[in-house]
Write an enzyme that holds these catalytic residues in place. Structure first.
Site: not given
Ligand code: APR
Length: 258
Positions: A106, A123, A220
């Site tokens: 994040n 990141h 998650n």
């Molecule tokens: N508590 C826990 N997990 C949650 C919640 C919650 N309240 N709400 C959503 N999630 C989960 C979703 O199920 C999903 O698996 O958070 C995850 C979000 O996934 P992404 O949107 O893909 O985010 P992230 O994994 O951080 O993306 C990684 O990708 O887009 C690039 O650089 C960007 O840092 C980012 C990287």
């Protein structure tokens, strides 16, 4: 009445005995702070854009102002957001285990605002800027006025300034990646919180920990790409499960969440 979240006794024992804990977090831990995740539909003005079409050097060269405005929107969103009980649970945990690091994908700074001391940002960070051309860090207040592209300019070389975040097709900061990798290799327990684990090399870090003998715990509501290799899955929101995990493992810390 919220149902009590049952934490497996074996997990409580492992966490209580752990010397080194690493939390590997993604956008999901900030979802309950009102910050949209990457794979959630974007809201309002940005609904028609896919982040993967904005967070790239190519997008910035094609339309600097669009990308700049999108990041300024996200920065204002994040500045108004507050850390949630999930962030706070990790900050409380850091004071309860011998050593702990948060390795986050994040860029919102909410872990630090919740009180976590050791945060490795893979990141980058919203609100930090550097020159797109010469690469020098540029403080917002020292930027030169925008040129015809409508984006502030570098006071050193006149190039466009950009958010100091990692875009798709860009390498991660080498020092952050090395630090994260070293923490994963010595971890006893890794909490994988709020990430779909789709983006590499970040997503490969918990696998390094697993190979070195760590126990993996996923927090998650949905299974991530790492789900097949985790030892425990707490299927629900981080804002509920992380406080429950801390309270079950260290009952004396329950007052932190009263
Ligand atoms: N508590 C826990 N997990 C949650 C919640 C919650 N309240 N709400 C959503 N999630 C989960 C979703 O199920 C999903 O698996 O958070 C995850 C979000 O996934 P992404 O949107 O893909 O985010 P992230 O994994 O951080 O993306 C990684 O990708 O887009 C690039 O650089 C960007 O840092 C980012 C990287």
């Amino acid at each position: 009445m919220r149902e009590t979240l049952q934490i497996p006794e074996s997990l409580v024992r492992l966490l209580r005995a752990a010397h080194t804990v690493v939390a590997f977090t993604g956008a999901g831990i900030s979802a309950e702070s009102g910050v949209p995740t990457f794979r959630d539909a974007q809201t309002g003005l940005w609904a028609r854009y896919d982040p993967r079409d904005l967070a790239t050097p190519q997008a910035f060269m094609r339309n600097p102002k669009l990308v700049w405005d999108w990041y300024e929107w996200r920065r204002s969103l994040v500045e108004q957001a507050q850390p949630n009980p999930g962030h706070r649970a990790l900050a409380v945990m850091e004071g309860l285990v011998p050593e702990m690091a948060v390795v986050t994908q994040n860029v919102d700074g909410l872990h630090q605002r919740a009180g976590s001391q050791r945060v490795i940002e893979l990141h980058g960070r919203l609100g930090r800027y550097r020159c797109f051309d010469c690469g020098r860090p540029v403080r917002r207040e020292e930027a030169a006025p925008p040129g015809p592209e409508g984006v502030p300019r570098c006071p050193h070389c006149g190039g466009l300034i950009r958010p100091d975040v990692v875009w798709f097709n860009e390498p991660l900061p080498q020092d952050a990646l090395e630090q994260a990798s070293a923490w994963m290799r010595k971890a006893d327990v890794v909490l994988i919180v709020g990430t779909s684990a789709q983006v590499w090399p970040a997503a490969g870090l918990p696998l390094e920990a697993k190979r070195a003998g760590a126990v993996l715990v996923e927090v998650n509501p949905q299974p991530s790409q790492l789900a097949p290799v985790v030892d425990f899955a707490l299927r629900g929101p981080a804002g509920q499960w992380l406080p429950a995990l801390v309270t079950a493992t260290w009952p004396e810390a329950a007052s932190a969440f009263a």
